[in-house]
Enzyme design. Sequence first.
Site, PDB file in Angstrom:
ATOM      1  N   HIS A  99      27.242   5.365 -19.738  1.00 29.89           N
ATOM      2  CA  HIS A  99      26.803   6.278 -20.788  1.00 29.89           C
ATOM      3  C   HIS A  99      26.940   7.715 -20.307  1.00 29.89           C
ATOM      4  O   HIS A  99      26.856   8.000 -19.106  1.00 29.89           O
ATOM      5  CB  HIS A  99      25.349   6.001 -21.198  1.00 29.89           C
ATOM      6  CG  HIS A  99      24.395   5.901 -20.052  1.00 29.89           C
ATOM      7  ND1 HIS A  99      24.310   4.796 -19.237  1.00 29.89           N
ATOM      8  CD2 HIS A  99      23.489   6.789 -19.563  1.00 29.89           C
ATOM      9  CE1 HIS A  99      23.400   4.999 -18.309  1.00 29.89           C
ATOM     10  NE2 HIS A  99      22.887   6.203 -18.476  1.00 29.89           N
ATOM     11  N   HIS A 101      25.228  11.382 -20.661  1.00 30.28           N
ATOM     12  CA  HIS A 101      24.065  12.157 -21.094  1.00 30.28           C
ATOM     13  C   HIS A 101      24.564  13.491 -21.653  1.00 30.28           C
ATOM     14  O   HIS A 101      25.333  14.192 -20.974  1.00 30.28           O
ATOM     15  CB  HIS A 101      23.140  12.473 -19.917  1.00 30.28           C
ATOM     16  CG  HIS A 101      22.489  11.286 -19.269  1.00 30.28           C
ATOM     17  ND1 HIS A 101      21.176  10.941 -19.500  1.00 30.28           N
ATOM     18  CD2 HIS A 101      22.962  10.381 -18.382  1.00 30.28           C
ATOM     19  CE1 HIS A 101      20.859   9.876 -18.770  1.00 30.28           C
ATOM     20  NE2 HIS A 101      21.930   9.515 -18.077  1.00 30.28           N
TER      21      HIS A 101
HETATM   22  P1  5GP Z   1      20.592   6.537 -16.342  1.00 34.37           P
HETATM   23  O1  5GP Z   1      19.362   6.751 -15.494  1.00 34.37           O
HETATM   24  O2  5GP Z   1      21.060   5.102 -16.235  1.00 34.37           O
HETATM   25  O3  5GP Z   1      21.695   7.521 -16.117  1.00 34.37           O
HETATM   26  O4  5GP Z   1      20.135   6.797 -17.824  1.00 34.37           O
HETATM   27  C1  5GP Z   1      19.470   5.844 -18.586  1.00 34.37           C
HETATM   28  C2  5GP Z   1      18.727   6.586 -19.659  1.00 34.37           C
HETATM   29  O5  5GP Z   1      18.308   5.647 -20.633  1.00 34.37           O
HETATM   30  C3  5GP Z   1      17.468   7.293 -19.166  1.00 34.37           C
HETATM   31  O6  5GP Z   1      17.585   8.693 -19.413  1.00 34.37           O
HETATM   32  C4  5GP Z   1      16.340   6.651 -19.966  1.00 34.37           C
HETATM   33  O7  5GP Z   1      15.353   7.562 -20.343  1.00 34.37           O
HETATM   34  C5  5GP Z   1      17.089   6.071 -21.157  1.00 34.37           C
HETATM   35  N1  5GP Z   1      16.441   4.911 -21.736  1.00 34.37           N
HETATM   36  C6  5GP Z   1      15.903   3.854 -21.069  1.00 34.37           C
HETATM   37  N2  5GP Z   1      15.419   2.960 -21.922  1.00 34.37           N
HETATM   38  C7  5GP Z   1      15.652   3.460 -23.177  1.00 34.37           C
HETATM   39  C8  5GP Z   1      15.354   2.968 -24.492  1.00 34.37           C
HETATM   40  O8  5GP Z   1      14.792   1.881 -24.698  1.00 34.37           O
HETATM   41  N3  5GP Z   1      15.732   3.763 -25.538  1.00 34.37           N
HETATM   42  C9  5GP Z   1      16.361   4.970 -25.345  1.00 34.37           C
HETATM   43  N4  5GP Z   1      16.677   5.657 -26.448  1.00 34.37           N
HETATM   44  N5  5GP Z   1      16.648   5.442 -24.125  1.00 34.37           N
HETATM   45  C10 5GP Z   1      16.295   4.701 -23.047  1.00 34.37           C
END
Ligand code: 5GP
Length: 113
Positions: A99, A101
Amino acid sequence: MSDTLFMKIIRREIPATIVFEDDLCLAFRDVNPQAPTHILVVPKQPVAMLSDANSEHGPLLGHLLLTANRIAAQLGLKDGYRLVINNGAAAGQTVFHLHVHLLAGRSFSWPPG
Ligand code: 5GP
């Protein structure tokens, strides 16, 4: 790749505030925003992390970046934005479904934390 949290959001099994969708990706607001605007742009084709991508994913990866830019324009993010891809746990990745951001609405420092 096993089922992921983001696949459940794509299938509408978990609610999310969706801001954009097309055949290739879904974009929705992060549940724990790190900036006034914090959106995740997620491919519908699951790839665990960027380092799993290969040349066949090139068009998809380009589409994710262009989609983030399109959303930024639609939201009027005129003061700039930051795109982040966390690749791997040591880089902060917690959801193993690639993903992008999209962060905006505040100043960002460099280097990132
Ligand atoms: P990563 O840490 O893998 O780069 O980003 C994962 C993102 O997913 C985090 O910013 C976290 O806040 C978001 N996230 C985790 N669970 C959920 C969810 O159930 N719904 C949404 N909308 N975002 C989520």
